[in-house]
Design an enzyme around this catalytic site. Sequence first.
Site, PDB file in Angstrom:
ATOM      1  N   ASP A  47       0.816  -1.311  -0.407  1.00 14.49           N
ATOM      2  CA  ASP A  47       0.065   0.207  -0.386  1.00 14.49           C
ATOM      3  C   ASP A  47       0.719   1.123  -0.280  1.00 14.49           C
ATOM      4  OD1 ASP A  47      -2.197   1.609   0.404  1.00 14.49           O
ATOM      5  OD2 ASP A  47      -1.800   2.224   2.284  1.00 14.49           O
ATOM      6  N   TYR A  52       1.955   9.710   0.580  1.00 17.35           N
ATOM      7  CA  TYR A  52       3.223  10.144   1.261  1.00 17.35           C
ATOM      8  C   TYR A  52       4.799  10.620   1.317  1.00 17.35           C
ATOM      9  CZ  TYR A  52       0.276   5.995   3.789  1.00 17.35           C
ATOM     10  OH  TYR A  52      -0.954   5.626   3.940  1.00 17.35           O
ATOM     11  N   LYS A  78      -3.859   5.891  -3.326  1.00 18.39           N
ATOM     12  CA  LYS A  78      -5.087   7.060  -2.816  1.00 18.39           C
ATOM     13  C   LYS A  78      -5.228   8.000  -3.927  1.00 18.39           C
ATOM     14  CE  LYS A  78      -4.195   5.116   2.163  1.00 18.39           C
ATOM     15  NZ  LYS A  78      -3.121   4.151   1.304  1.00 18.39           N
TER      16      LYS A  78
END
Length: 338
Positions: A47, A52, A78
């Site tokens: 993931d 990030y 995402k």
Amino acid sequence: MIFPPCTDGLRLGLGGAPLGNLFTVIDDAVAQNLLQSAWDSGCRSFDTAPHYGNGLSEHRMGRALRNKPCSAFVLSTKVGRLLIADATAPRNQNSYVDVLPYRQVWDYSAAGVRRSIEDSLQRLGLASIDVAYIHDCDATVHGADYPQVLRQVVDEALPELRRLQQQGLIRHIGLGVNDVQVCLDVLAQADLDCLMLAGRYTLIDHSALAQLLPLCEQRGVRVALGGVFNSGILATGVRGAMHAPLRFNYANASQAWIDRVGAVEDLCGQHSVPLRAAALQFPLAHPAVKIVMIGAQEIGHWNDARSMAGQSIPAGFWATLRTQQLVPAAAPTPGDKP
């Protein structure tokens, strides 16, 4: 299968927040060694997110995975934040350090969602994404703007993700959040394939138990859990030499949470059970939960998680945990008889 376990059956995946330099810098070589070691040990669920490290985690994961057989792993990322190139952007942003030179803007519009997926595919170097989560669309993050955000998620983001799914660019759709209520709000209006829920079903935080997990089980929404150590307090414990700071849910832990962890830790000591093992194994007992994602910073963290996930824990420990009301009576535990 949305969330494949490790090849030896352990229901663990690798979370990519630390690979974006969360709180501390990770060298590129260390990041690649961690990813390769996780792969070699059988990890097949990964993931990441644009958030990030402003794309750094996606770059690193893409480099490690793009030459692996696509059918052999599941990768999630995402949508909700777009990265805008900006040479003047701070190098430390949102608890990430030495990030890539972008600034983030919220965008849950249909056009923003499509651009986010296309940008992620470029950073990853892949032709498709297995799971796309709508990221951080909850009231805690957006405050007074939450009703508008929720409306846009339901009216624009989700329909656009379904279109991208029909076009073969993504396979599954869900939410990636730290909040139970937004999951309930969205599920009241739309269907989801899966959820990435961080920190809300753990050994000490059972927020998701009463309504969300039963609903997910009923609707066939598969749940991946992040944050099962609640920002580290369930990894370090609170007894003995104090750890500074003790964190819960990304902030300094209140005394109530410290006391609760202390009570669980004392029980672990009485039964010779590592706290980390109990923290990893407890949430996996719920039938709606399919996998736990581990945010490892180094190979040792990943290997320790594997060891703790396979640790033998006596049924009496789980029974006493329930008897002392440290977990709800309704919470399934690994010690329950089939």
